[in-house]
Write a protein that holds these residues in place. Structure first.
Motif, mmCIF file in Angstrom:
data_model
loop_
_atom_site.group_PDB
_atom_site.id
_atom_site.type_symbol
_atom_site.label_atom_id
_atom_site.label_comp_id
_atom_site.label_asym_id
_atom_site.label_seq_id
_atom_site.Cartn_x
_atom_site.Cartn_y
_atom_site.Cartn_z
ATOM 1 N N MET A 278 0.864 -1.221 0.000
ATOM 2 C CA MET A 278 0.000 0.000 0.000
ATOM 3 C C MET A 278 0.882 1.246 0.000
ATOM 4 N N ASP B 241 2.126 5.116 0.444
ATOM 5 C CA ASP B 241 2.204 5.977 1.605
ATOM 6 C C ASP B 241 1.064 6.984 1.766
ATOM 7 N N VAL C 150 -5.208 -3.382 8.516
ATOM 8 C CA VAL C 150 -4.145 -2.781 7.702
ATOM 9 C C VAL C 150 -3.444 -1.658 8.453
ATOM 10 N N LEU C 151 -4.215 -0.876 9.185
ATOM 11 C CA LEU C 151 -3.647 0.275 9.885
ATOM 12 C C LEU C 151 -2.949 -0.125 11.181
ATOM 13 N N LEU D 114 11.083 5.103 12.132
ATOM 14 C CA LEU D 114 10.228 5.993 11.358
ATOM 15 C C LEU D 114 9.973 7.253 12.167
ATOM 16 N N ILE E 152 -2.402 6.128 3.410
ATOM 17 C CA ILE E 152 -2.637 5.693 4.790
ATOM 18 C C ILE E 152 -3.525 6.661 5.583
ATOM 19 N N PRO E 153 -3.231 7.953 5.587
ATOM 20 C CA PRO E 153 -4.128 8.842 6.327
ATOM 21 C C PRO E 153 -5.543 8.800 5.757
ATOM 22 N N TYR F 50 -7.257 5.851 7.186
ATOM 23 C CA TYR F 50 -7.665 6.138 8.553
ATOM 24 C C TYR F 50 -8.951 6.956 8.566
ATOM 25 N N ARG G 286 8.033 10.898 12.107
ATOM 26 C CA ARG G 286 7.093 11.825 11.472
ATOM 27 C C ARG G 286 7.220 13.150 12.191
#
Lengths: 213, 213
Positions: free
Chosen positions: A1, A3, A74-75, A185, A6-7, A10, A187
């Motif tokens: 998936m 990038d 997935v999340l 990672l 992803i948000p 969500y 952010r």
DNA sequence: AAATGTGAAGAGGTTCACAGCG
DNA sequence: CGCTGTGAACCTCTTCACATTT
């Protein structure tokens, strides 16, 4: 998936929970887009969802519950995440409250600060600990996510210590570029950068208005 | 100027101030990239800067002061910005402190809350006002930027009232899609979405590790 | 008929390679 | 010779159009 999806996933997840709470059991990509204020197109939604497998029924839409579960999976929302917060000023405090209230599987498991007036304070059963004992406490509490809410000059050292303690994902609110050599990672939430987008846009809009006048 | 470049320009600006403070008067795109931890390539930096005009000297690099001024101008950092904060819980408080400390031309000019225990409180010379008087106070204080730090259900109404009071740019921390019909720039800071990127990444990394084992 | 799933076209931004100056 | 400035290639993500399925 990919990038940037992803948000969005969500956001879908949240919207699905809302729809389920409203008593619906099925939803179309168009309805979902409407629920999200059309900030995302129905085509985009279908592309995102279809990349997870064939989750919808043609002509009908998506069954909400299975879809929400798939998204949660997935999340990674099915794990329990134990979060360590470094810096318990107003920002750290706000984040602790927000995280706890937001998602039941996000759990603030350790809080650190350097200030003697905060060390020892109790917050919902967690005792604010001295930053000096960070490595030990992070491991004992089994934290896997770190949140950095300290002033910029202190952030770099804390990031490295978090990484050394085994944390592999960090949300950084300090306006600094963190350099952790281990694969972690990071952010960055760049509040000042966001504000600068507003000020730029406002000045550009003014300039345009003048040019037209 | 293209949108995603703006936060980069802001980062350049910060780095240039740092370099100037360190006594440098000139800098190359490569040095600037190094200062930013190589999160941005030197090519990217040159592209961004060249779109503002011919600011560098071939073979030499960029003169720091004129460049910083140019960036400040483009980003609108030369105006004074008057900011209204709605919601003065821990988050609102943290943002007020951050904004004030960060950039001298960002000025928190009005603070609102609904809670009687907060209304009337003084913060650095500003009295927290009742949200009911928002329109009036925003106009009197001459605010042009709004920050929303209230719970999600209250955010929509506040955004509309800010827009009605003449505010044209909003930084929104509430996890809701705001629908303001007037042309207002809304930037959403989606903390939960950011966290979900971390949890997704961590679970994906675990899945890969298992697949390899 | 209605809505999903998807290859192909399109847009937007980044990187490359190198021409142009100092 | 070094570093900027930039057209072209490239890549990534989004949108379009439509075939496909219930």
């Amino acid at each position: 998936m990919i990038d940037p999806a992803i948000p969005r996933l969500y956001a879908y997840h949240r919207a699905l929970l809302e729809a389920a709470a409203a008593g619906k059991s099925t939803i179309t990509s168009g309805d979902l887009a409407a629920l999200l204020g059309h900030t995302i197109s129905s085509t985009q939604i279908r592309k995102d969802l279809s990349s997870l497998g064939p989750l919808g029924r043609r002509g009908q839409g998506y069954a909400i519950n299975p879809l929400a579960e798939q998204l949660a999976w997935v999340l990674g929302l099915e794990h329990e995440w134990r979060i360590a917060i470094a810096g318990f000023g107003y920002l750290g405090h706000a984040l602790a409250t927000f995280i706890t209230s937001r998602e039941s599987r996000f759990c603030v498991a350790a809080i650190f600060d350097r200030s003697p007036s905060l060390i020892g304070v109790d917050w919902q059963g967690i005792t604010v600990a001295d930053i000096d004992s960070m490595e030990h406490d992070i491991q004992r509490a089994g934290c896997n996510i770190g949140v950095i809410a300290v002033p910029a000059p202190a952030a770099q050292a804390i990031a490295q210590r978090m990484a050394a303690a085994g944390i592999r994902a960090i949300l950084n609110f300090a306006p600094t570029v963190l350099d952790v050599r281990v694969p972690v990672l990071v952010r960055n939430i760049d509040l000042a950068g966001e504000l600068s987008m507003l000020t730029h846009w406002l000045t550009a809009a003014d300039a345009n208005a003048e040019a037209e006048a």
